[in-house]
Motif scaffolding. Sequence first.
Motif, mmCIF file in Angstrom:
data_model
loop_
_atom_site.group_PDB
_atom_site.id
_atom_site.type_symbol
_atom_site.label_atom_id
_atom_site.label_comp_id
_atom_site.label_asym_id
_atom_site.label_seq_id
_atom_site.Cartn_x
_atom_site.Cartn_y
_atom_site.Cartn_z
ATOM 1 N N GLY A 38 0.782 -1.234 0.000
ATOM 2 C CA GLY A 38 0.000 0.000 0.000
ATOM 3 C C GLY A 38 0.812 1.281 0.000
ATOM 4 O O GLY A 38 0.259 2.350 0.199
ATOM 5 N N LEU A 39 2.114 1.179 -0.213
ATOM 6 C CA LEU A 39 2.970 2.376 -0.253
ATOM 7 C C LEU A 39 3.700 2.426 -1.593
ATOM 8 O O LEU A 39 4.286 1.432 -2.011
ATOM 9 C CB LEU A 39 4.006 2.344 0.885
ATOM 10 N N TYR A 40 3.650 3.583 -2.221
ATOM 11 C CA TYR A 40 4.233 3.716 -3.550
ATOM 12 C C TYR A 40 5.122 4.940 -3.664
ATOM 13 O O TYR A 40 4.838 5.984 -3.060
ATOM 14 C CB TYR A 40 3.129 3.815 -4.614
ATOM 15 N N ASN A 41 6.174 4.797 -4.461
ATOM 16 C CA ASN A 41 6.969 5.957 -4.851
ATOM 17 C C ASN A 41 6.439 6.438 -6.192
ATOM 18 O O ASN A 41 6.127 5.625 -7.061
ATOM 19 C CB ASN A 41 8.435 5.555 -5.041
ATOM 20 N N ILE A 135 -4.364 19.844 -0.545
ATOM 21 C CA ILE A 135 -4.064 18.628 -1.297
ATOM 22 C C ILE A 135 -2.883 18.020 -0.567
ATOM 23 O O ILE A 135 -1.832 18.648 -0.468
ATOM 24 C CB ILE A 135 -3.717 18.933 -2.764
ATOM 25 N N LYS A 136 -3.084 16.844 -0.042
ATOM 26 C CA LYS A 136 -2.132 16.395 0.973
ATOM 27 C C LYS A 136 -2.091 14.876 1.034
ATOM 28 O O LYS A 136 -3.081 14.207 0.779
ATOM 29 C CB LYS A 136 -2.619 16.943 2.329
ATOM 30 N N THR A 137 -0.966 14.383 1.440
ATOM 31 C CA THR A 137 -0.838 12.948 1.689
ATOM 32 C C THR A 137 -1.694 12.571 2.885
ATOM 33 O O THR A 137 -1.747 13.282 3.876
ATOM 34 C CB THR A 137 0.629 12.602 1.980
ATOM 35 N N LYS A 138 -2.359 11.449 2.761
ATOM 36 C CA LYS A 138 -3.168 10.928 3.860
ATOM 37 C C LYS A 138 -2.666 9.535 4.181
ATOM 38 O O LYS A 138 -2.084 8.866 3.322
ATOM 39 C CB LYS A 138 -4.634 10.802 3.435
ATOM 40 N N GLY A 152 -4.375 2.326 -1.706
ATOM 41 C CA GLY A 152 -3.109 2.315 -0.982
ATOM 42 C C GLY A 152 -3.352 2.688 0.464
ATOM 43 O O GLY A 152 -4.465 3.020 0.861
ATOM 44 N N ARG A 153 -2.332 2.620 1.264
ATOM 45 C CA ARG A 153 -2.448 3.090 2.638
ATOM 46 C C ARG A 153 -2.095 4.565 2.682
ATOM 47 O O ARG A 153 -2.773 5.358 3.296
ATOM 48 C CB ARG A 153 -1.537 2.261 3.547
ATOM 49 N N GLU A 154 -1.001 4.897 2.006
ATOM 50 C CA GLU A 154 -0.675 6.317 1.882
ATOM 51 C C GLU A 154 -1.192 6.764 0.530
ATOM 52 O O GLU A 154 -0.968 6.086 -0.477
ATOM 53 C CB GLU A 154 0.853 6.476 1.956
ATOM 54 N N PHE A 155 -1.905 7.862 0.492
ATOM 55 C CA PHE A 155 -2.451 8.318 -0.772
ATOM 56 C C PHE A 155 -2.606 9.835 -0.722
ATOM 57 O O PHE A 155 -2.512 10.441 0.350
ATOM 58 C CB PHE A 155 -3.801 7.643 -1.058
ATOM 59 N N GLY A 443 -14.258 15.785 -0.651
ATOM 60 C CA GLY A 443 -13.018 15.035 -0.839
ATOM 61 C C GLY A 443 -12.852 14.554 -2.270
ATOM 62 O O GLY A 443 -13.829 14.269 -2.965
ATOM 63 N N MET A 444 -11.602 14.500 -2.712
ATOM 64 C CA MET A 444 -11.325 13.965 -4.038
ATOM 65 C C MET A 444 -9.990 13.241 -3.999
ATOM 66 O O MET A 444 -8.985 13.802 -3.551
ATOM 67 C CB MET A 444 -11.290 15.089 -5.057
ATOM 68 N N GLY A 445 -9.975 12.003 -4.441
ATOM 69 C CA GLY A 445 -8.754 11.192 -4.380
ATOM 70 C C GLY A 445 -7.840 11.458 -5.558
ATOM 71 O O GLY A 445 -8.113 11.022 -6.669
ATOM 72 N N VAL A 446 -6.758 12.173 -5.290
ATOM 73 C CA VAL A 446 -5.859 12.564 -6.385
ATOM 74 C C VAL A 446 -5.085 11.360 -6.919
ATOM 75 O O VAL A 446 -5.081 11.095 -8.124
ATOM 76 C CB VAL A 446 -4.885 13.673 -5.924
ATOM 77 N N SER A 447 -4.458 10.616 -6.034
ATOM 78 C CA SER A 447 -3.696 9.463 -6.527
ATOM 79 C C SER A 447 -4.626 8.388 -7.092
ATOM 80 O O SER A 447 -4.292 7.715 -8.066
ATOM 81 C CB SER A 447 -2.798 8.890 -5.428
ATOM 82 N N ARG A 448 -5.796 8.283 -6.526
ATOM 83 C CA ARG A 448 -6.740 7.316 -7.066
ATOM 84 C C ARG A 448 -7.195 7.724 -8.466
ATOM 85 O O ARG A 448 -7.445 6.875 -9.320
ATOM 86 C CB ARG A 448 -7.950 7.186 -6.138
ATOM 87 N N LEU A 449 -7.262 9.033 -8.689
ATOM 88 C CA LEU A 449 -7.634 9.506 -10.026
ATOM 89 C C LEU A 449 -6.621 9.066 -11.075
ATOM 90 O O LEU A 449 -6.983 8.761 -12.212
ATOM 91 C CB LEU A 449 -7.750 11.042 -10.041
ATOM 92 N N VAL A 450 -5.349 9.056 -10.698
ATOM 93 C CA VAL A 450 -4.321 8.603 -11.640
ATOM 94 C C VAL A 450 -4.672 7.196 -12.116
ATOM 95 O O VAL A 450 -4.670 6.899 -13.314
ATOM 96 C CB VAL A 450 -2.920 8.603 -10.981
ATOM 97 N N ALA A 451 -4.992 6.342 -11.160
ATOM 98 C CA ALA A 451 -5.345 4.960 -11.501
ATOM 99 C C ALA A 451 -6.669 4.910 -12.269
ATOM 100 O O ALA A 451 -6.805 4.169 -13.244
ATOM 101 C CB ALA A 451 -5.437 4.114 -10.238
#
Length: 566
Positions: A38-41, A135-138, A152-155, A443-451
């Motif tokens: 659940g953690l990505y670079n 817009i922030k890491t959660k 992911g866990r961090e997103f 709320g809006m999931g930025v990293s999830r939007l990439v996917a």
Amino acid sequence: MRRSKAFIPTTKEAPSDGQLASHIFLSRGGFVSQVASGLYNYMPLGKRVIKKIENIINEEMQLADAQEVELSFVTPADLWQESGRIEKFGKELLRFRDRKENLFVLGPTHEEMMVDMVRNRITSYKQLPINLYQIKTKFRDEARPRFGLMRGREFIMKDGYSFHSSQEDLNREFDAMESAYKKILIRLGLDFRIVEADSGAIGGTGSKELMVLAQSGEDTIAVCDTCEYGANVEAAKRSGRSSIPEAPVADFNKFKTPNIKSIEDLENFFKVDAYYTIKCVAKRVIYEEESEIVLFFLRGCDNLQEVKAVNAAGALDIADLSEEELQEIGLIPGFIGPLEQDKAKHVIDNDLINAVNMICGANEEDYHYVNVDMSVLGEAYYADIAEVNEGDICPCCNGKLSFTKGIEVGHIFKLGTTYSKALKAEYLDENGKAQPFIMGTYGMGVSRLVAAIIEQHHDENGCIWTKEAAPYMVNIMISNIKDTEQVELAEELYAKLQEAGVETVLDDRKDRFGFKMKDAELIGFPYTVIIGKELANGLVQIYERKSGENSSISKELVFSQIMKFV
RNA sequence: CGGGGUGUAGCUCAGUAUGGUUAGAGUACCUGGUUUGGGACCAGGGGGCCGAAGGUUCGAGUCCUUUCACCCCGACCA
């Protein structure tokens, strides 16, 4: 960027744990790399896409007069105590102590922090409304991260909070945010639906989710084939059924039904449609302090919707229970009915109000009642607890509902005073009276939007970025790096495009044509200019990733043509 | 948290049932050469504490114990 210098580690081989297209292609394309569960670079390409999405969000938020802030990622546990969510959120909260033994929490969402920032600073109705976002890491310590960036866990999330002095003003802002979110998703080129939803543990009303339609989505949504209605199945309603089967004819009676325990058995035994049977779903209902067994009654053709059931019971959660637990309180599994029985609390589906011609368990081994008229129950607790079925009638029009899958990329709802009351965040109204802020959250999931973009835009060869999200718009591919004529034209075009502000990659690697094309397709540049052997005839090709079309154009016109496309 | 699976080269994986040279392949990487319109070819080369710890044995990637990590199904998921 010169491809020869770029850090874009593409691979031919998919990661062994890749399930979804987005996970596979983002990994193969050198966008992200996994470091732990659940953690990505984010590597350079991934970071660029994130920035693209963030920029679009920022632009639309500015137009909506929302102001950007940034709250500390590490949040004091006290605030979570104050709101009571330290228990509610449970193990998903990653907790730790600093060197002074103070307890902290990695922010999974920032209601408390935002309220804390505003309280005692916004003190008058004259300062309202206000909309703040970041817009922030959660971080959420998910029990089971999966699907790459999808869960992911961090997103990265955009989370916004608005503060108002009236419900009407909140409603106005809520609508404004809904349309801003719509614009963002349209700009990103996504096919989506805004659906009604359950508001979950945060609490609140008017909950809406923004769902990107994709077969790989984790949520099931019910959509109308005629009007705009759409809802997460957790919240979907219906106005009726498309067809009601013919009612069985019988007199009220207790009937011997040896070993007839399931709805299917009843259908066969009585030759009756499941619509006229009553199903009992027994669950353990969990409250903050205690738990109890609750019997949920529905028509045999319906299924219990657990989220609705939790809400109807006013509970935190529900759990399965064993036949033994039922027997302990004197219930006979397979023969439980709502009549003349009060061994546990009952919740009866709305669709059974005054229902007639029903068959239900007689609370006695091997007996059912037939031709039950539910109106005999008098005052029972009815609620909407059934999951809608495909084919049911839309609650807004006469259309039919069907199911589809969606990726939840946004969630907006009206919080009301849940947090402002808990955290004593108040302002003075016109009469000088202290009032808690009326809040909305967006709320809006930025990293999830990439996917999500890749889930919706890919083919067997890789990513197909939409223009607004693409890490680079144009890829200039030199077919043969040893051909000085090709190199010269490529360099010239590269310089011109850069000057014109077009984000461009120059593929100046020594590799062969096929290798570089595959690579370009995997990464998914919207356009690749192929400078190759046709240059001998003064021609180059523009390859459009989306359509797969390759069009020849004279080398003099390629720049202006590209400028038209982008 | 329950059930299942996998850890061997940067990546994808063989090898483990039956312990025994110096641990393999493909791919990626480095050097030289050929090649240049769809993931090329030839030659040479570097890269491994076989997840970790302990044990059995003359000898362990392989057997035993413990442990960690990752993945899948489910539960969970503002």
